[in-house]
Design a protein around this motif. Structure first.
Motif, PDB file in Angstrom:
ATOM      1  N   LEU A 176       0.824  -1.214   0.000  1.00 19.27           N
ATOM      2  CA  LEU A 176       0.000   0.000   0.000  1.00 19.27           C
ATOM      3  C   LEU A 176       0.858   1.264   0.000  1.00 19.27           C
ATOM      4  O   LEU A 176       0.524   2.241  -0.673  1.00 19.27           O
ATOM      5  N   ALA A 177       1.955   1.232   0.743  1.00 15.31           N
ATOM      6  CA  ALA A 177       2.855   2.394   0.753  1.00 15.31           C
ATOM      7  C   ALA A 177       3.477   2.605  -0.625  1.00 15.31           C
ATOM      8  O   ALA A 177       3.621   3.744  -1.086  1.00 15.31           O
ATOM      9  N   ASN A 192       5.476  -3.651  10.569  1.00 20.04           N
ATOM     10  CA  ASN A 192       6.911  -3.796  10.313  1.00 20.04           C
ATOM     11  C   ASN A 192       7.819  -3.179  11.367  1.00 20.04           C
ATOM     12  O   ASN A 192       9.035  -3.334  11.269  1.00 20.04           O
ATOM     13  N   GLY A 193       7.267  -2.448  12.290  1.00 14.23           N
ATOM     14  CA  GLY A 193       8.079  -1.847  13.334  1.00 14.23           C
ATOM     15  C   GLY A 193       8.377  -0.385  13.077  1.00 14.23           C
ATOM     16  O   GLY A 193       8.138   0.144  11.986  1.00 14.23           O
ATOM     17  N   PRO A 194       8.937   0.272  14.109  1.00 14.73           N
ATOM     18  CA  PRO A 194       9.127   1.721  13.999  1.00 14.73           C
ATOM     19  C   PRO A 194      10.211   2.142  13.015  1.00 14.73           C
ATOM     20  O   PRO A 194      10.114   3.226  12.434  1.00 14.73           O
ATOM     21  N   TRP A 195      11.247   1.347  12.801  1.00 17.16           N
ATOM     22  CA  TRP A 195      12.312   1.763  11.881  1.00 17.16           C
ATOM     23  C   TRP A 195      11.828   1.786  10.443  1.00 17.16           C
ATOM     24  O   TRP A 195      12.131   2.727   9.703  1.00 17.16           O
ATOM     25  N   ILE A 196      11.064   0.771  10.051  1.00 13.72           N
ATOM     26  CA  ILE A 196      10.500   0.766   8.697  1.00 13.72           C
ATOM     27  C   ILE A 196       9.457   1.873   8.586  1.00 13.72           C
ATOM     28  O   ILE A 196       9.348   2.544   7.551  1.00 13.72           O
ATOM     29  N   GLY A 197       8.707   2.117   9.660  1.00 17.72           N
ATOM     30  CA  GLY A 197       7.751   3.219   9.672  1.00 17.72           C
ATOM     31  C   GLY A 197       8.432   4.557   9.463  1.00 17.72           C
ATOM     32  O   GLY A 197       7.924   5.421   8.744  1.00 17.72           O
ATOM     33  N   LEU A 198       9.592   4.753  10.096  1.00 20.84           N
ATOM     34  CA  LEU A 198      10.341   5.992   9.898  1.00 20.84           C
ATOM     35  C   LEU A 198      10.859   6.123   8.467  1.00 20.84           C
ATOM     36  O   LEU A 198      10.888   7.230   7.906  1.00 20.84           O
ATOM     37  N   LEU A 199      11.260   5.015   7.873  1.00 22.57           N
ATOM     38  CA  LEU A 199      11.699   5.058   6.468  1.00 22.57           C
ATOM     39  C   LEU A 199      10.549   5.444   5.541  1.00 22.57           C
ATOM     40  O   LEU A 199      10.722   6.249   4.617  1.00 22.57           O
ATOM     41  N   VAL A 200       9.375   4.874   5.787  1.00 25.09           N
ATOM     42  CA  VAL A 200       8.208   5.217   4.962  1.00 25.09           C
ATOM     43  C   VAL A 200       7.796   6.662   5.213  1.00 25.09           C
ATOM     44  O   VAL A 200       7.410   7.373   4.281  1.00 25.09           O
ATOM     45  N   LEU A 201       7.909   7.143   6.466  1.00 24.26           N
ATOM     46  CA  LEU A 201       7.629   8.543   6.766  1.00 24.26           C
ATOM     47  C   LEU A 201       8.579   9.458   6.001  1.00 24.26           C
ATOM     48  O   LEU A 201       8.157  10.464   5.423  1.00 24.26           O
ATOM     49  N   ALA A 202       9.862   9.116   5.976  1.00 29.62           N
ATOM     50  CA  ALA A 202      10.844   9.912   5.223  1.00 29.62           C
ATOM     51  C   ALA A 202      10.521   9.910   3.735  1.00 29.62           C
ATOM     52  O   ALA A 202      10.663  10.942   3.061  1.00 29.62           O
ATOM     53  N   MET A 203      10.075   8.776   3.213  1.00 23.79           N
ATOM     54  CA  MET A 203       9.679   8.705   1.806  1.00 23.79           C
ATOM     55  C   MET A 203       8.494   9.623   1.535  1.00 23.79           C
ATOM     56  O   MET A 203       8.492  10.376   0.563  1.00 23.79           O
ATOM     57  N   GLY A 204       7.514   9.590   2.410  1.00 24.05           N
ATOM     58  CA  GLY A 204       6.351  10.456   2.235  1.00 24.05           C
ATOM     59  C   GLY A 204       6.694  11.927   2.369  1.00 24.05           C
ATOM     60  O   GLY A 204       6.175  12.767   1.634  1.00 24.05           O
ATOM     61  N   MET A 205       7.600  12.241   3.289  1.00 22.99           N
ATOM     62  CA  MET A 205       8.008  13.633   3.460  1.00 22.99           C
ATOM     63  C   MET A 205       8.810  14.134   2.264  1.00 22.99           C
ATOM     64  O   MET A 205       8.747  15.321   1.930  1.00 22.99           O
ATOM     65  N   SER A 206       9.542  13.254   1.607  1.00 22.91           N
ATOM     66  CA  SER A 206      10.283  13.688   0.423  1.00 22.91           C
ATOM     67  C   SER A 206       9.347  13.962  -0.746  1.00 22.91           C
ATOM     68  O   SER A 206       9.621  14.826  -1.571  1.00 22.91           O
ATOM     69  N   VAL A 259      -4.784  10.092   3.187  1.00 17.90           N
ATOM     70  CA  VAL A 259      -4.687   8.661   2.881  1.00 17.90           C
ATOM     71  C   VAL A 259      -3.384   8.075   3.422  1.00 17.90           C
ATOM     72  O   VAL A 259      -3.343   6.929   3.872  1.00 17.90           O
ATOM     73  N   GLY A 260      -2.331   8.864   3.429  1.00 21.16           N
ATOM     74  CA  GLY A 260      -1.017   8.363   3.817  1.00 21.16           C
ATOM     75  C   GLY A 260      -0.843   8.127   5.302  1.00 21.16           C
ATOM     76  O   GLY A 260      -0.090   7.231   5.704  1.00 21.16           O
ATOM     77  N   ILE A 261      -1.510   8.897   6.152  1.00 17.45           N
ATOM     78  CA  ILE A 261      -1.342   8.732   7.595  1.00 17.45           C
ATOM     79  C   ILE A 261      -1.801   7.353   8.065  1.00 17.45           C
ATOM     80  O   ILE A 261      -1.069   6.685   8.812  1.00 17.45           O
ATOM     81  N   PRO A 262      -2.981   6.878   7.665  1.00 17.94           N
ATOM     82  CA  PRO A 262      -3.346   5.513   8.084  1.00 17.94           C
ATOM     83  C   PRO A 262      -2.423   4.438   7.499  1.00 17.94           C
ATOM     84  O   PRO A 262      -2.127   3.443   8.171  1.00 17.94           O
ATOM     85  N   ILE A 263      -1.956   4.648   6.279  1.00 20.40           N
ATOM     86  CA  ILE A 263      -1.023   3.685   5.686  1.00 20.40           C
ATOM     87  C   ILE A 263       0.275   3.664   6.483  1.00 20.40           C
ATOM     88  O   ILE A 263       0.833   2.595   6.749  1.00 20.40           O
ATOM     89  N   LEU A 264       0.758   4.829   6.888  1.00 26.29           N
ATOM     90  CA  LEU A 264       1.964   4.907   7.711  1.00 26.29           C
ATOM     91  C   LEU A 264       1.773   4.180   9.037  1.00 26.29           C
ATOM     92  O   LEU A 264       2.659   3.453   9.496  1.00 26.29           O
ATOM     93  N   GLY A 265       0.618   4.348   9.653  1.00 29.41           N
ATOM     94  CA  GLY A 265       0.325   3.630  10.892  1.00 29.41           C
ATOM     95  C   GLY A 265       0.301   2.128  10.688  1.00 29.41           C
ATOM     96  O   GLY A 265       0.797   1.358  11.520  1.00 29.41           O
ATOM     97  N   TYR A 266      -0.274   1.688   9.582  1.00 36.31           N
ATOM     98  CA  TYR A 266      -0.347   0.261   9.255  1.00 36.31           C
ATOM     99  C   TYR A 266       1.044  -0.314   8.999  1.00 36.31           C
ATOM    100  O   TYR A 266       1.375  -1.401   9.462  1.00 36.31           O
ATOM    101  N   VAL A 267       1.877   0.429   8.291  1.00 38.86           N
ATOM    102  CA  VAL A 267       3.256  -0.004   8.039  1.00 38.86           C
ATOM    103  C   VAL A 267       4.013  -0.134   9.358  1.00 38.86           C
ATOM    104  O   VAL A 267       4.718  -1.117   9.596  1.00 38.86           O
ATOM    105  N   THR A 268       3.857   0.860  10.232  1.00 38.36           N
ATOM    106  CA  THR A 268       4.549   0.833  11.517  1.00 38.36           C
ATOM    107  C   THR A 268       4.056  -0.321  12.378  1.00 38.36           C
ATOM    108  O   THR A 268       4.849  -0.992  13.045  1.00 38.36           O
ATOM    109  N   LEU A 269       2.777  -0.576  12.353  1.00 41.90           N
ATOM    110  CA  LEU A 269       2.203  -1.674  13.127  1.00 41.90           C
ATOM    111  C   LEU A 269       2.736  -3.024  12.654  1.00 41.90           C
ATOM    112  O   LEU A 269       3.112  -3.871  13.465  1.00 41.90           O
TER     113      LEU A 269
END
Length: 88
Positions: free
Chosen positions: A7-8, A49-63, A37-47
């Motif tokens: 989804l990400a 895959n863990g916080p480190w992968i969540g931070l990577l996806v957050l950085a991708m979204g912020m870029s 749409v991205g905030i729930p996906i980010l929460g789902y990714v973090t749930l």
């Protein structure tokens, strides 16, 4: 690959396609929709895959959505400087 990463990735592809299309409001409406749409996906990714992968996806979204982040940073900085002046 699990569903959350898929989804990400789909969100990233959609964001890039939407950025290529012309817009009258400099893409702000699309940015708001992508954030909503991205905030729930980010929460789902973090749930899943863990916080480190969540931070990577957050950085991708912020870029991808860098201008809302830049304006939020400027607004926050202005508010903090206003609070400093009021406290003196």
């Amino acid at each position: 690959m699990n569903w959350s990463i898929g989804l990400a990735a789909l969100w990233g592809i959609a964001a890039n396609v939407l950025a290529m299309l012309p817009s009258k409001d400099n893409h702000w409406t699309r940015a708001y929709i992508l954030i909503a749409v991205g905030i729930p996906i980010l929460g789902y990714v973090t749930l899943q895959n863990g916080p480190w992968i969540g931070l990577l996806v957050l950085a991708m979204g912020m870029s991808v959505l860098r201008w809302p982040i830049i304006y939020l940073t400027r607004w926050t900085k202005a508010k903090m400087q206003g609070m400093k002046a009021a406290n003196k």
